[in-house]
Design an enzyme around this catalytic site. Structure first.
Site, PDB file in Angstrom:
ATOM      1  N   SER A 175       1.001  -1.201   0.121  1.00 40.86           N
ATOM      2  CA  SER A 175       0.074  -0.138   0.077  1.00 40.86           C
ATOM      3  C   SER A 175       0.860   1.195  -0.043  1.00 40.86           C
ATOM      4  O   SER A 175       1.467   1.608  -0.967  1.00 40.86           O
ATOM      5  CB  SER A 175      -0.968  -0.037   1.152  1.00 40.86           C
ATOM      6  N   ASP A 196      -2.687   0.788  -3.425  1.00 44.62           N
ATOM      7  CA  ASP A 196      -3.799  -0.225  -3.572  1.00 44.62           C
ATOM      8  C   ASP A 196      -5.115  -0.056  -3.636  1.00 44.62           C
ATOM      9  O   ASP A 196      -5.962  -0.773  -3.698  1.00 44.62           O
ATOM     10  CB  ASP A 196      -3.521  -1.576  -2.736  1.00 44.62           C
ATOM     11  N   ASP A 253      -7.304   1.011  -1.622  1.00 48.24           N
ATOM     12  CA  ASP A 253      -8.508   0.506  -0.797  1.00 48.24           C
ATOM     13  C   ASP A 253      -8.957   1.814   0.001  1.00 48.24           C
ATOM     14  O   ASP A 253     -10.083   1.807   0.837  1.00 48.24           O
ATOM     15  CB  ASP A 253      -8.016  -0.677   0.122  1.00 48.24           C
TER      16      ASP A 253
END
Length: 448
Positions: free
Chosen positions: A97, A239, A241
């Site tokens: 991430s 990533d 999210d």
């Protein structure tokens, strides 16, 4: 064998010292023993080491007789979605991430995209790897490539009524992570004009690690919004999210205020539903949820706790001020794509700017934002704060750290789950001066 990369919620460590292909293969073997029967979904982010780590992980799983479904370069939420959609036994996203360049990691889920955390299998996997009993022979099971994103894209688009969308101009900053690929696939289905910033996936991260929470990483998005006269801007981490919002003036919007806004958007479609939120900042969220006819449900912060609470309460939406947003129909998982679609729909349908939608809320419940303190003795620091305010008899809650409600202001103080830090959040009822005074006061007490 010590394995420092195994954390409470995921695996994260320096490559190759703390995480490497040999360990990844062993993790694959150990994971196979933790899952019900069925295939395992694997995906990876743009980091340079990620494909090789995924390949090694796959080899370990297949040596244990597990079929692997390789969805390739993707976002964490795609692994969650496909694990649930394909009725797989589990899934792993290889990603670090927003961690530094030399890091990589893994996020693991079992069936229905249920998180595998320290107490639900992750530390058992660690112990198996550490005991060196996770050696594997040659892969015997098959690996299938599945890069078709149609079902995922259709699911994202199902959250909005496209007939009501206006031709907004949106700045999108993928930070050279994976979000740009999905934006490009969604674009033909939407009436928006996109201004693309740091759009191409590049594991060298030529424009810095994609972490929009860092103020120095916000400038490019804010500048593009102002230069292009955009309606609002969105930035993602690597990533994707988490997504972060900027209004038409280029102002960064605290994630706290998005929780209430997204709750109202979801409750308009699913009236009377429950909304799970974290205890760090609460007043705005609770009021907006109740005003929309929903039921607010308090929960300890952290994705494993939020998802578990959402499942037990059958909640329609869950939101954290840290820019994690969870949706029941999305396997109770967090998505960085659904939120901006909902905000674009809200702006289109209301005829109001994002700035206008949040301004009154920011005035009504001003907040400090999360402030981190490195302290030598966390217990002593917290004790100083509580002793100072004890005679004011605040209403206390221990859902996550300590929340103290004084009527006109409140604070939450908690230890980080992942770092040696104390995290402070303060909010007031419409009193910016009181907010500044109390935030400074507590900061001084924490520093001793």
């Amino acid at each position: 064998m010590t394995l420092p990369a195994f954390k409470a919620y995921d695996i994260r460590g320096r490559v190759p010292d703390e995480l490497n292909e040999d360990l990844a293969r062993r993790i694959g073997v150990a994971l196979a023993a933790q899952l019900d029967q069925g295939p395992v979904v694997l995906g990876h982010d743009v980091r340079l080491a990620s494909p090789a780590l995924q390949e090694a992980l796959s080899a370990g799983l297949r040596a244990s007789g597990r079929e692997v479904i390789d969805i390739g370069l993707c976002g964490t939420e795609e692994v969650y979605f496909q694990t649930d959609h394909l009725k797989a036994a589990g899934g792993v996203m290889v990603t670090a991430s927003h961690n530094p360049m030399d890091y990589n990691g893994m996020k693991l889920v079992r069936e229905q995209a249920r998180p595998i955390s320290s107490d639900t299998g992750l530390f058992a996997i660690r112990d198996t790897v550490a005991a060196d009993t996770a050696a594997a022979g040659e892969p015997t099971a098959a690996e299938h490539s599945r890069t078709d994103k149609t079902a995922y894209l259709e699911h994202l688009l199902s959250y909005v009524d496209r007939s009501t969308l206006k031709p907004l101009k949106l700045v999108v900053n993928a930070g050279n992570g994976g979000a740009g690929l999905i934006v490009d696939l969604l674009a033909p289905h939407l009436p928006f004009e996109f201004v693309r910033v740091f759009h191409e996936p590049d594991g060298n991260f030529p424009n810095g690690i994609p972490n929009p929470l860092l103020p120095e990483n916000r400038d490019a998005t804010a500048k593009a919004v102002k230069e292009h006269g955009a309606d609002f801007g969105i930035a993602w981490d690597g990533d994707f999210d988490r997504c972060f919002f900027f209004d038409h003036t280029g102002r960064f919007i605290e994630g706290y205020y998005l929780v209430g806004l997204l709750a109202q958007a979801i409750l308009a479609k699913q009236p009377g539903g429950k909304v799970v939120h974290d205890p760090r900042l609460t007043w705005n969220t609770v009021e907006m949820v109740e005003d929309a006819g929903g039921i607010p449900v308090l929960c300890k912060s952290g994705h494993a706790f939020i998802k578990e609470k959402m499942r037990s309460e059958n909640a329609v939406y869950g939101g954290e001020m840290s820019a994690h947003h969870y949706f029941r129909e999305f396997a109770y998982a967090d998505s960085g794509m659904i939120p901006w679609l909902l905000i674009a729909e809200l702006v289109s349908q209301s005829g109001r700017s994002l700035a206008d939608l949040v301004e009154a809320r920011m005035q009504k419940f001003p907040c400090s934002g999360e402030i981190n303190f490195k302290v030598d003795d966390a217990k002593a620091a917290v004790a100083r704060v509580m002793a100072h305010y004890g005679d004011q008899s605040p209403e206390l809650d221990y859902t996550d750290g300590i929340s103290a409600d004084f009527g006109q202001w409140r604070f939450n103080l908690r230890s980080s789950n992942t770092e040696p830090l104390l995290r402070l959040n303060v909010e007031t009822r419409g009193d910016a001066a009181l907010l500044e005074t109390r935030t400074q006061e507590i900061s001084n007490l924490l520093r001793g």
